[in-house]
Design a protein around this motif. Structure first.
Motif, short mmCIF file in Angstrom:
data_model
loop_
_atom_site.label_atom_id
_atom_site.label_comp_id
_atom_site.label_asym_id
_atom_site.label_seq_id
_atom_site.Cartn_x
_atom_site.Cartn_y
_atom_site.Cartn_z
N ALA A 140 60.17 11.30 53.20
CA ALA A 140 59.62 12.38 52.91
C ALA A 140 59.25 12.51 50.92
N ALA A 141 60.25 12.67 50.78
CA ALA A 141 60.28 12.90 48.72
C ALA A 141 59.60 12.11 48.27
N LEU A 142 59.95 10.50 48.86
CA LEU A 142 58.57 8.98 47.75
C LEU A 142 57.35 9.47 48.84
N ARG A 143 56.97 9.83 49.12
CA ARG A 143 55.87 10.36 50.51
C ARG A 143 54.56 11.55 49.17
N GLY A 151 45.73 11.16 44.96
CA GLY A 151 44.73 12.07 45.23
C GLY A 151 43.78 11.44 44.49
N LYS A 152 44.46 12.00 42.33
CA LYS A 152 43.15 11.66 41.99
C LYS A 152 42.53 10.56 41.38
N TRP A 153 43.10 8.89 42.52
CA TRP A 153 42.61 8.02 43.05
C TRP A 153 41.84 8.05 43.85
N GLY A 154 41.56 8.38 45.02
CA GLY A 154 40.61 8.41 46.28
C GLY A 154 41.89 7.95 47.36
N ILE A 155 43.24 8.06 46.94
CA ILE A 155 44.49 7.15 48.40
C ILE A 155 44.95 8.07 48.87
N ARG A 156 45.17 7.67 49.72
CA ARG A 156 45.30 9.05 50.32
C ARG A 156 47.46 8.12 51.04
N VAL A 157 48.27 8.30 50.88
CA VAL A 157 49.68 7.70 51.29
C VAL A 157 49.45 8.47 52.72
N ASN A 158 49.84 7.47 53.35
CA ASN A 158 50.17 8.08 55.19
C ASN A 158 51.96 8.48 54.85
N ARG A 159 51.68 7.16 54.93
CA ARG A 159 53.48 7.22 55.36
C ARG A 159 54.21 6.41 54.18
N VAL A 160 55.59 6.07 54.16
CA VAL A 160 56.16 5.63 53.08
C VAL A 160 57.82 5.25 54.03
N GLU A 161 58.19 3.54 54.34
CA GLU A 161 59.65 3.36 54.52
C GLU A 161 60.16 2.58 54.04
N LEU A 162 61.35 2.42 54.17
CA LEU A 162 62.19 2.29 54.02
C LEU A 162 62.70 0.99 54.27
N LYS A 163 61.99 0.01 54.34
CA LYS A 163 63.07 -1.53 55.06
C LYS A 163 63.45 -2.11 55.13
N ALA A 164 64.75 -2.38 53.83
CA ALA A 164 66.07 -2.08 54.17
C ALA A 164 66.61 -1.56 52.67
#
Length: 339
Positions: A140-143, A151-164
């Motif tokens: 949650a903090a990373l996302r 946001g100013k780059w025109g990109i929306r980050v939907n999810r961030v997952e720690l795989k390992a």
């Protein structure tokens, strides 16, 4: 004729190329950036689009679908100075093709570097144990940081997952030993609880069995006593119903006397005190028979009574042998000395 044909062929080719450059087909969920003489003009959306050939050019084609980008493991130092390697996966989507093209040179690389720096800041304030158990908090903090920056780059980050999250080898060995010790402890506790529960159930079963056995014995004794009482009541009622007189009872009493002396171990025979009453009743029953042989015949009642009296005298003689004289013989009875 040949130069004219060559010119015509060249013109046809140029027209074909112009038509190809004029008509632009953009696939669904995609966008294209159009530049005119190197300057941004417009964004082509999905479908059939017309551009000016040789003047307008397609700068970039961007996929507007959600993208998944895995990043290689990054070494991160925790608050307790332990180095852990963390793999991350980013789910992002381009929302503005123009901003994604002109606001940042390479948004993939920018997202990766921003993820690494933000992750180090977050993990640096946590110890190893909290890092291993707070994935949702870290995600949650990373996302939140990535979404605000991209946001100013025109990109929306939907999810961030720690795989390992991989701690050092020595820490992994220590954690495995600790987990093994915890599992052994829980197994021992569960086994002890099982033995305790088994003993409790066995004791409860024995208690219930003893209670049921005692109740059964009590009921059996009560039924047995009730049966004996019923038998005695039946005999008593039968005697009264038959109206038995004293003569019959005395005769039955005398018949039972020899059974008292049966057995080789019976050296002492105590004559009951009721023998006199029995003999009186029996003598009354046999009083009708006169003396046989001129008045000097045998009288069994007198003989039995004499033997009983002599036996009683012998019992009172302080350890001497008592003799009871019957009609045709003598009965010898031995008694132990009276203390």
């Amino acid at each position: 004729m040949q130069p004219i044909i060559i010119v015509l062929i060249i013109l046809v080719v140029l027209v074909f190329i112009a038509l190809v450059k004029t008509i632009q087909v953009i696939p669904q969920a995609s966008a294209a950036i159009v530049e005119r003489f190197g300057r941004y003009t417009r964004t082509l959306n999905a479908g059939l689009n017309i551009v000016v050939p040789f003047i307008d050019s397609i700068r970039n084609r961007i996929d507007l679908r959600e993208q998944v980008v895995p990043f290689p493991p990054q070494p991160v130092i925790t608050q307790d100075n332990l180095v852990v390697n963390i793999d991350t996966v980013i789910y992002y989507q381009v929302t503005d093709a123009r901003a994604a093209t002109y606001e940042v040179a390479s948004y993939i690389q920018a997202i990766e570097q921003l993820t690494v720096t933000t992750l180090r800041n977050i993990i640096g304030g946590m110890d190893l144990e909290r890092t291993l158990t707070s994935r949702e908090e870290i995600n949650a903090a990373l996302r939140g940081v990535l979404d605000e920056a991209t946001g100013k780059w025109g990109i929306r980050v939907n999810r961030v997952e720690l795989k390992a999250i991989e701690p050092p080898t020595s820490i992994q060995d220590s954690m495995e030993k600790q987990m093994r010790a915890d599992r052994d402890k829980r197994a021992a506790i569960l086994q002890a609880e099982g033995v305790r529960q088994s003993e409790i159930l066995r004791a409860e079963g024995e208690k219930q069995s003893s209670i049921l056995r005692a109740e059964g014995e009590a009921k059996a004794a009560a039924l047995r006593a009730e049966g004996e009482a019923q038998a005695i009541r039946t005999v008593f009622e039968s005697i009264h119903a038959g109206d038995a007189d004293q003569k019959l009872l005395a005769y039955q009493y005398l018949q039972m006397l020899p059974k008292l002396a049966e057995g080789d171990a019976n050296k002492l025979w105590i004559v009951p005190s009721e023998i006199g009453d029995a003999l009186k009743g029996l003598s009354g029953a046999m009083g009708n028979f006169g003396p046989m042989g001129g008045g000097s015949g045998f009288n069994p009642l007198n003989s039995a009574k004499s033997g009983a009296n002599n036996g009683s005298n012998g019992a009172n003689g302080g350890g001497h042998t008592g003799n009871g004289n019957g009609a045709n013989g003598t009965e010898r009875r031995e008694q132990p000395p009276i203390d």
